[in-house]
Write a protein that holds these residues in place. Structure first.
Motif: not given
Length: 361
Positions: A288-293
């Motif tokens: 998810d975007e949070e993890t990748l960020g």
């Protein structure tokens, strides 16, 4: 053959100096360039072209033949008040004749440089043709590749030629419809820093001219003309690798590609095998975007937990929780240098695979 636009610019310049009207026609009387309407002289120009005379006065106009290696190329028509029209017309014809010679020489050099860039010449031909064209063989050079989002319609070639016209020893050409190639000479033996300054100055010039999406890549400085093709291949690779891994940079050097250069040369089946071995059937960019960020910010801060949590505006324990969660799902602990390197390379490999997959369509 010389373009009609160049002929038009030439006779307009001559007219502004001499106050004489000019028209350039081919041997059939078809107009190529003109400072005024002389369409009524088309038949006379065709008849003059078929005559043995090199100059002639017809219907109040002065006609002159312009040759290209003893082959009739153009008929120049000069008209105006005063006794000097013949002399001025003769000077203009001489100027255009010399322009044809100079343009042909440039085309010969351009053709030589294209073949040199594409590795189409034998070593003995490189040096013999360089000598014939008066091109030095042992001066430092490097190749820049210029790409524009507008493609060929953006006039990058013409603008780049005007920018480098001060130094006639630099070559500006194109070998395909996508990029403009600059072979830059460094007579003082300067290094990559000068190359970087040249690339930045060219980018600023093109941007000032209103062009958008300009990207410039350049290879290493070479010492012999036979190595120009190597610098070109490096610049071309830098443009491709930069597009994949350094999308936010307008200027990229081959020497700055780092590990991206190695990944770019990997076969796709080997890349797929690597991802399968590390992550099983999962891709590292599917988080998810949070993890990748979090991952990208952690890499950006050199695996520093405290600084990463501060920049993400989260508690340190929250970051540790996310890293632990990532470790459980992938088996890689990003706080361990070896695991972090593996994950970083995996992200780059996936990016490369996606780029190559889209490039096939």
């Amino acid at each position: 053959m010389i373009s009609n636009q160049i002929l038009q610019n030439t006779i307009e310049g001559l007219k502004s100096i001499a106050r004489v009207e000019f028209c350039i026609m081919d041997a059939d009387g078809k107009e190529a360039a003109s400072t005024t309407d002389m369409s009524g002289s088309a038949r006379a120009a065709a008849d003059f072209a078929a005559s043995p005379a090199d100059s002639q006065e017809v219907q109040g106009y002065q006609f002159f033949k312009i040759y290209d290696e003893q082959q009739l190329e153009y008929v120049l028509v000069a008209g105006g008040a005063g006794e000097d029209v013949y002399t001025i017309g003769k000077i203009a014809a001489f100027q255009i004749q010399n322009l044809l010679v100079a343009y042909k020489e440039r085309l010969d050099k351009d053709n030589f440089m294209k073949n040199l860039l594409l590795d189409n010449l034998l070593l003995v031909d490189i040096y013999s043709r360089s000598k014939k064209l008066h091109i030095q063989t042992d001066v430092p050079r490097a190749v820049l590749t210029v790409e524009s989002s507008g493609g060929r319609d953006s006039n990058v070639l013409e603008l780049a030629r005007s920018y480098f016209s001060v130094n006639s020893k630099d070559f500006v050409t194109e070998v395909d419809e996508d990029n403009v190639i600059v072979v830059k000479e460094f007579p003082d033996g300067d290094d990559q820093k000068e190359m970087d300054r040249t690339a930045k100055a060219l980018w600023a010039f093109l941007k000032k001219e209103g062009l958008k999406g300009i990207r410039i890549a350049y290879g290493t400085v070479i010492q012999e003309i036979k190595e120009v093709s190597r610098s070109y291949k490096e610049a071309k690779m830098a443009l491709d690798v930069g597009r994949i891994f350094f999308g936010d940079r307008e200027i990229i050097a081959y020497s700055e590609l780092g590990i991206g250069r190695l990944i770019y040369q990997l076969p796709i089946p080997l890349c797929k095998m690597f991802i399968q071995e590390i992550f099983g059937g999962k891709s590292p960019d599917e988080f998810d975007e949070e993890t990748l960020g979090t991952i990208y910010k952690f890499f950006e801060n050199s695996l520093n937990v405290s600084e990463t949590s501060r920049q993400l505006f989260i508690h340190r324990n929250t970051l540790v929780y996310r890293l632990d969660k990532l470790q459980k799902s992938t088996g890689l602990d990003l706080r361990v240098f070896e695991d972090a390197i593996t994950f970083k390379i995996a992200l780059m490999v996936v990016k490369y695979m996606k780029y190559m997959e889209n490039a096939d369509y």
